[in-house]
Scaffold this active site. Structure first.
Site, PDB file in Angstrom:
ATOM      1  N   TYR A   1       0.831  -1.205   0.000  1.00 10.92           N
ATOM      2  CA  TYR A   1       0.000   0.000   0.000  1.00 10.92           C
ATOM      3  C   TYR A   1       0.868   1.259   0.000  1.00 10.92           C
ATOM      4  O   TYR A   1       0.550   2.248  -0.656  1.00 10.92           O
ATOM      5  CB  TYR A   1      -0.929   0.003   1.222  1.00 10.92           C
ATOM      6  CG  TYR A   1      -1.727   1.272   1.351  1.00 10.92           C
ATOM      7  CD1 TYR A   1      -2.861   1.482   0.564  1.00 10.92           C
ATOM      8  CD2 TYR A   1      -1.358   2.277   2.245  1.00 10.92           C
ATOM      9  CE1 TYR A   1      -3.593   2.652   0.668  1.00 10.92           C
ATOM     10  CE2 TYR A   1      -2.085   3.446   2.353  1.00 10.92           C
ATOM     11  CZ  TYR A   1      -3.199   3.626   1.558  1.00 10.92           C
ATOM     12  OH  TYR A   1      -3.914   4.797   1.657  1.00 10.92           O
ATOM     13  N   GLU A   2       1.985   1.202   0.736  1.00  9.39           N
ATOM     14  CA  GLU A   2       2.877   2.356   0.829  1.00  9.39           C
ATOM     15  C   GLU A   2       3.886   2.413  -0.314  1.00  9.39           C
ATOM     16  O   GLU A   2       4.872   3.125  -0.244  1.00  9.39           O
ATOM     17  CB  GLU A   2       3.581   2.364   2.188  1.00  9.39           C
ATOM     18  CG  GLU A   2       2.609   2.633   3.318  1.00  9.39           C
ATOM     19  CD  GLU A   2       3.255   2.715   4.687  1.00  9.39           C
ATOM     20  OE1 GLU A   2       4.443   2.322   4.835  1.00  9.39           O
ATOM     21  OE2 GLU A   2       2.570   3.166   5.625  1.00  9.39           O
TER      22      GLU A   2
ATOM     23  N   GLU B   1       4.480   2.320  15.209  1.00  8.71           N
ATOM     24  CA  GLU B   1       5.270   2.074  14.003  1.00  8.71           C
ATOM     25  C   GLU B   1       4.365   1.815  12.809  1.00  8.71           C
ATOM     26  O   GLU B   1       4.594   2.344  11.729  1.00  8.71           O
ATOM     27  CB  GLU B   1       6.222   0.899  14.217  1.00  8.71           C
ATOM     28  CG  GLU B   1       7.085   0.569  13.038  1.00  8.71           C
ATOM     29  CD  GLU B   1       8.093   1.659  12.680  1.00  8.71           C
ATOM     30  OE1 GLU B   1       8.611   1.624  11.537  1.00  8.71           O
ATOM     31  OE2 GLU B   1       8.385   2.538  13.506  1.00  8.71           O
TER      32      GLU B   1
ATOM     33  N   TYR C   1      -2.493  -0.787  10.533  1.00  8.13           N
ATOM     34  CA  TYR C   1      -2.987  -1.305   9.256  1.00  8.13           C
ATOM     35  C   TYR C   1      -4.308  -2.012   9.466  1.00  8.13           C
ATOM     36  O   TYR C   1      -4.470  -2.780  10.416  1.00  8.13           O
ATOM     37  CB  TYR C   1      -1.973  -2.290   8.654  1.00  8.13           C
ATOM     38  CG  TYR C   1      -2.451  -2.941   7.386  1.00  8.13           C
ATOM     39  CD1 TYR C   1      -2.469  -2.247   6.187  1.00  8.13           C
ATOM     40  CD2 TYR C   1      -2.901  -4.258   7.391  1.00  8.13           C
ATOM     41  CE1 TYR C   1      -2.928  -2.843   5.017  1.00  8.13           C
ATOM     42  CE2 TYR C   1      -3.354  -4.862   6.226  1.00  8.13           C
ATOM     43  CZ  TYR C   1      -3.367  -4.154   5.042  1.00  8.13           C
ATOM     44  OH  TYR C   1      -3.815  -4.743   3.887  1.00  8.13           O
ATOM     45  N   VAL C   2      -5.238  -1.735   8.565  1.00  6.60           N
ATOM     46  CA  VAL C   2      -6.517  -2.430   8.512  1.00  6.60           C
ATOM     47  C   VAL C   2      -6.681  -2.931   7.081  1.00  6.60           C
ATOM     48  O   VAL C   2      -6.417  -2.190   6.121  1.00  6.60           O
ATOM     49  CB  VAL C   2      -7.687  -1.499   8.916  1.00  6.60           C
ATOM     50  CG1 VAL C   2      -9.022  -2.196   8.735  1.00  6.60           C
ATOM     51  CG2 VAL C   2      -7.505  -1.019  10.360  1.00  6.60           C
TER      52      VAL C   2
ATOM     53  N   GLY D   1     -13.235   1.318   7.316  1.00  5.82           N
ATOM     54  CA  GLY D   1     -14.546   1.907   7.554  1.00  5.82           C
ATOM     55  C   GLY D   1     -15.362   1.141   8.584  1.00  5.82           C
ATOM     56  O   GLY D   1     -16.460   1.557   8.953  1.00  5.82           O
TER      57      GLY D   1
ATOM     58  N   GLY E   1     -14.428   0.618  11.691  1.00 11.24           N
ATOM     59  CA  GLY E   1     -14.117   1.090  13.037  1.00 11.24           C
ATOM     60  C   GLY E   1     -12.900   0.418  13.637  1.00 11.24           C
ATOM     61  O   GLY E   1     -12.498   0.728  14.757  1.00 11.24           O
TER      62      GLY E   1
ATOM     63  N   GLY F   1      -9.673   0.633  12.771  1.00 13.77           N
ATOM     64  CA  GLY F   1      -8.556   1.565  12.975  1.00 13.77           C
ATOM     65  C   GLY F   1      -8.764   2.408  14.213  1.00 13.77           C
ATOM     66  O   GLY F   1      -7.847   2.595  15.027  1.00 13.77           O
TER      67      GLY F   1
ATOM     68  N   TYR G   1      -6.390  10.478  11.114  1.00 16.15           N
ATOM     69  CA  TYR G   1      -5.679  10.876  12.325  1.00 16.15           C
ATOM     70  C   TYR G   1      -6.110  12.258  12.812  1.00 16.15           C
ATOM     71  O   TYR G   1      -6.246  12.483  14.013  1.00 16.15           O
ATOM     72  CB  TYR G   1      -4.172  10.830  12.104  1.00 16.15           C
ATOM     73  CG  TYR G   1      -3.642   9.430  11.885  1.00 16.15           C
ATOM     74  CD1 TYR G   1      -4.046   8.365  12.689  1.00 16.15           C
ATOM     75  CD2 TYR G   1      -2.732   9.163  10.870  1.00 16.15           C
ATOM     76  CE1 TYR G   1      -3.565   7.082  12.492  1.00 16.15           C
ATOM     77  CE2 TYR G   1      -2.239   7.876  10.663  1.00 16.15           C
ATOM     78  CZ  TYR G   1      -2.652   6.848  11.481  1.00 16.15           C
ATOM     79  OH  TYR G   1      -2.162   5.581  11.289  1.00 16.15           O
TER      80      TYR G   1
END
Length: 161
Positions: A26-27, A84, A87-88, A94, A96, A98, A132
């Protein structure tokens, strides 16, 4: 369905490593993961653990994780927590999970007397930044992260090239 949060156990290592690989993809760094199950066994459950993991589950299926460790602030004279990785899985975003992981981690910080919970976010990751901010996180724009790796690390240590 209810989301549950629990500390990881050694049997969770394959799931944790899978989540780390998914997060790296993903990153935009899918080939950057060097960690192995043996490394996680030592780092998370060895004689001197370097980090801890909370897992989120829904319907008995692991859907996310938070890997964290202690830091220390000379200014406060106390330990803090460094997140660090959070991740979900894409299909559980969506749900909840995270928020539940962050809430549980905030409780760990408070239980341990930590005045800080900190982490970094890639500047292009708008969904994470928005998430965040909605949780009350504030950017620390006056600080930049510095990193020394590979050959530069060896040079800094005084080792010949």
């Amino acid at each position: 369905m209810t989301i549950t949060i629990r500390p990881a156990v050694p049997a969770d290592i394959p799931t944790i490593l899978r989540f780390v690989r998914e997060l790296a993809a993903y990153e935009r760094e899918p080939d950057a993961v060097e960690a192995t199950e043996a490394m996680f066994q030592e780092a998370l459950f060895g004689p001197s653990p370097a980090a801890e993991v909370l897992l989120a589950a829904q319907g008995g299926l692991s859907i996310g994780f938070a890997l964290f460790f202690h830091t220390f602030s000379t200014w406060t004279g106390r330990r803090g927590l460094w997140l660090e990785d959070l991740y979900v899985t894409p299909e559980a975003r969506g749900s909840g999970a995270g928020g539940a992981l962050l809430q549980a981690l905030a409780q760990v910080a408070l239980d341990r007397g930590c005045p800080r919970l900190e982490w970094t976010v890639l500047d292009w990751n708008t969904p994470a930044l928005d998430f965040y901010r909605a949780k009350g996180a504030l950017p620390q724009d006056e600080w930049t992260t510095q990193r020394v790796t590979g050959e530069a690390l060896r040079r800094l240590a005084g080792q010949a090239a």
